[in-house]
Design an enzyme around this catalytic site. Sequence first.
Site, PDB file in Angstrom:
ATOM      1  N   GLY A 181       6.744   7.035   7.030  1.00  0.00           N
ATOM      2  CA  GLY A 181       5.961   7.745   5.868  1.00  0.00           C
ATOM      3  C   GLY A 181       6.581   9.472   5.544  1.00  0.00           C
ATOM      4  N   GLY A 185       1.119  -1.262   0.141  1.00  0.00           N
ATOM      5  CA  GLY A 185      -0.293   0.083   0.178  1.00  0.00           C
ATOM      6  C   GLY A 185       0.984   1.314   0.080  1.00  0.00           C
ATOM      7  CG  ASP A 228       5.196  -4.072  -4.695  1.00  0.00           C
ATOM      8  OD1 ASP A 228       5.867  -4.228  -4.788  1.00  0.00           O
ATOM      9  OD2 ASP A 228       5.774  -2.537  -3.643  1.00  0.00           O
ATOM     10  CG  ASN A 229       7.351  -0.385  -7.073  1.00  0.00           C
ATOM     11  OD1 ASN A 229       6.958  -0.332  -6.370  1.00  0.00           O
ATOM     12  ND2 ASN A 229       9.074  -1.248  -7.087  1.00  0.00           N
ATOM     13  N   GLY A 289       2.226   3.948   1.926  1.00  0.00           N
ATOM     14  CA  GLY A 289       3.094   3.867   3.005  1.00  0.00           C
ATOM     15  C   GLY A 289       3.336   5.048   3.304  1.00  0.00           C
ATOM     16  NE  ARG A 290       8.896   6.387   0.592  1.00  0.00           N
ATOM     17  CZ  ARG A 290       9.844   6.716   0.377  1.00  0.00           C
ATOM     18  NH1 ARG A 290      10.594   7.406   0.780  1.00  0.00           N
ATOM     19  NH2 ARG A 290      11.011   5.823  -0.391  1.00  0.00           N
ATOM     20  NE  ARG A 324       1.317   2.381  -6.281  1.00  0.00           N
ATOM     21  CZ  ARG A 324       2.556   2.525  -6.171  1.00  0.00           C
ATOM     22  NH1 ARG A 324       3.743   1.990  -6.968  1.00  0.00           N
ATOM     23  NH2 ARG A 324       3.109   3.738  -6.074  1.00  0.00           N
ATOM     24  NE  ARG A 345       4.534   9.193  -6.578  1.00  0.00           N
ATOM     25  CZ  ARG A 345       4.850   7.913  -6.828  1.00  0.00           C
ATOM     26  NH1 ARG A 345       6.496   7.523  -6.822  1.00  0.00           N
ATOM     27  NH2 ARG A 345       4.862   7.036  -5.999  1.00  0.00           N
ATOM     28  CE  LYS A 404       8.368   7.781  -3.128  1.00  0.00           C
ATOM     29  NZ  LYS A 404       8.801   6.864  -4.243  1.00  0.00           N
TER      30      LYS A 404
HETATM   31  P1  AMP Z   1       8.793   0.655  -2.581  1.00  0.00           P
HETATM   32  O1  AMP Z   1      10.045  -0.085  -2.604  1.00  0.00           O
HETATM   33  O2  AMP Z   1       9.388   2.520  -2.427  1.00  0.00           O
HETATM   34  O3  AMP Z   1       8.461   0.351  -4.022  1.00  0.00           O
HETATM   35  O4  AMP Z   1       8.381   0.721  -1.897  1.00  0.00           O
HETATM   36  C1  AMP Z   1       7.275  -1.036  -1.682  1.00  0.00           C
HETATM   37  C2  AMP Z   1       6.609  -0.119  -0.128  1.00  0.00           C
HETATM   38  O5  AMP Z   1       7.190   0.056   0.856  1.00  0.00           O
HETATM   39  C3  AMP Z   1       5.685   0.703  -0.344  1.00  0.00           C
HETATM   40  O6  AMP Z   1       3.891   0.477   0.652  1.00  0.00           O
HETATM   41  C4  AMP Z   1       5.918   1.705   0.006  1.00  0.00           C
HETATM   42  O7  AMP Z   1       4.995   2.846   0.449  1.00  0.00           O
HETATM   43  C5  AMP Z   1       6.603   0.869   0.982  1.00  0.00           C
HETATM   44  N1  AMP Z   1       7.301   2.468   2.155  1.00  0.00           N
HETATM   45  C6  AMP Z   1       8.517   2.737   1.522  1.00  0.00           C
HETATM   46  N2  AMP Z   1       9.771   3.484   1.910  1.00  0.00           N
HETATM   47  C7  AMP Z   1       8.957   4.350   3.019  1.00  0.00           C
HETATM   48  C8  AMP Z   1       8.421   4.684   4.786  1.00  0.00           C
HETATM   49  N3  AMP Z   1       9.618   5.689   4.424  1.00  0.00           N
HETATM   50  N4  AMP Z   1       7.633   5.038   5.226  1.00  0.00           N
HETATM   51  C9  AMP Z   1       6.311   4.302   4.943  1.00  0.00           C
HETATM   52  N5  AMP Z   1       6.069   3.435   3.551  1.00  0.00           N
HETATM   53  C10 AMP Z   1       7.352   3.172   3.051  1.00  0.00           C
HETATM   54 MG    MG Z   2       6.698   0.969  -4.253  1.00  0.00          MG
END
Ligand code: AMP
Ligand code: MG
Length: 570
Positions: free
Chosen positions: A173, A137, A311-312, A139-140, A237, A230, A160
């Site tokens: 976050g 989800g 998810d990306n 997350g941030r 996704r 963004r 973001k």
């Molecule tokens: P990513 O590897 O950036 O695609 O992130 C994978 C997951 O981790 C996604 O659900 C992001 O929203 C969450 N995420 C990454 N960095 C953070 C953060 N600093 N705080 C909260 N969630 C994060």
């Molecule tokens: Mg991501």
Amino acid sequence: MIACLILFAELRCQYDILLNIGVTKYIMTDRKTYKTLDTLRFDNRFTRELPADPALANHRREVVGACYSRVQPKKMAEPTLVAYAREVAEALDLSPEDCTSEAFTQTFAGNRLLPDMDPYAMCYGGHQFGNWAGQLGDGRAINLGEVVNQNNTRWALQLKGAGPTPYSRTADGLAVLRSSVREFLCSEAMFHLGVPTTRALSLVTTGEMVLRDMFYDGHPKQEPGAIVCRVAPSFTRFGNFQILASRGENDILKQLVNFTLRTDFPHLHKDTEEASKETILTWFDEVCQRTAEMIVHWMRVGFVHGVMNTDNMSILGLTIDYGPYGWLENYDPNWTPNTTDANGKRYRFGHQAQIAQWNLLQLAHAIYPLVGETEPFETSLNQYAKSYESQWQTMMTQKLGFQTYEAETDEDLISDLLTLLQIVETDMTIFYRNLSQLELNGKALDQVSDDMLMMPILDAYYVLDQLSTSYRSKMAQWLRRYLTRLQKDGVNDDARRKKMNAVNPKYVLRNYLAQLAIDKSEQGDHTMVNDLLELLRRPYDEQPGKEEYAKKRPDWARSRAGCSMLSCSS
Ligand code: AMP
Ligand code: MG
């Protein structure tokens, strides 16, 4: 369930979108009437039409039976504008004056909500490095809503790094300046290169510090916090569908599919109908095609995403989530910038097309319950491979300046070149750009020495001492074959050069350039971020006086963190 057996030996490609590079850019007209921040028209279909998490408290949790959770951005201490992208502002009908106002900075730092904004975080899951990771989800990321501009184009806005959400799991976050500069600059650079991508409106610092252990080695540091706004038609996704399927929430899955068809793929689906199986399959096929197209562009410009988790992956085939990405300097298909992936190198440059197909297979699994047949999915996945191959061939044909792909000669020419480029460290961007300078000046091929032939490309080599006699003679031999092939086309040098320069960029966001801009920004000097933003608006133009930015990676950057290796910590 779905036996998708597609073997790619070396992956190839074709497509005419390359011819359209640049046409999608915005053209400013004198007659444009701007909106102001407060008169932007919002039409928030995602929150209006899809099921919401009923809980409003912002604590970390599994969210079932919903596509999103409403959440408010965190208030930031002292936001400052670092940069904004004028074309994106233009697309939202925002004037330059608006973008430099205090209200703009406060709004896109999450401190000030516009009246019709409806902030929320999306629920999605994903396969990370090949393993199902369950709920992830936003997350941030906090979505602010969907703006409909004067041309009736819809743009979703998303902050973001704007604070925790129910999906933040163990993290904070937030986002740091270093990763936000990288996302802001790269998404705009990609757009101007003609690569499908999410966009970035603004970059602000928050005035707050964020703790990060950049190399996960027990040495956390305080870093300046930042937020990128963004912008994309949607941020849906593959993982948005996967999470619903994984929980057996097929009714919501159906709703999300219908919603995505109505909003992101309206040419496939009428607003009021429930999509038929055939429409869903046509849609899946289009997602495959768009994904192939995106990866071909990455291969053309030398972009390595670095974290191609499901998810990306955008359902629209946009490059999304700029994390530990990188640009190929010396051509090496095995390179990945992501230190977290250093062992398996799952997301290495040369493997991106296969990974995208694997990700598409996971998407097929997710929407299978709405179709109940495997065969059509297999057909689309096989078609993805074929289409990628032929698009890749056409792309390589264009990079080399040939009129059309002629298998008899070009297959070997291309594969021999790619082998040669790996023998000694050869800068990919400079090599292709300079190749267009090759010409015979009326001489016959046998009157030109090997050294003369190699002159235009010498600048692409990192270590001239690596050019052994045997290498030089092999490369010269290849150049002779190449020139013979060009002569067959009978196109004059100027016309060929022009076409080659429209697909082989002079300027890309070299890893070390982004790092230099970050170093300065962290000291409060944002000029280089703005200079690079300006430079990368015209990546195919020569831009006299800017040649410094087209140079190879300097030696000091070879192994410096941020320049050649990055972690997921951001
Ligand atoms: P990513 O590897 O950036 O695609 O992130 C994978 C997951 O981790 C996604 O659900 C992001 O929203 C969450 N995420 C990454 N960095 C953070 C953060 N600093 N705080 C909260 N969630 C994060
Ligand atoms: Mg991501």
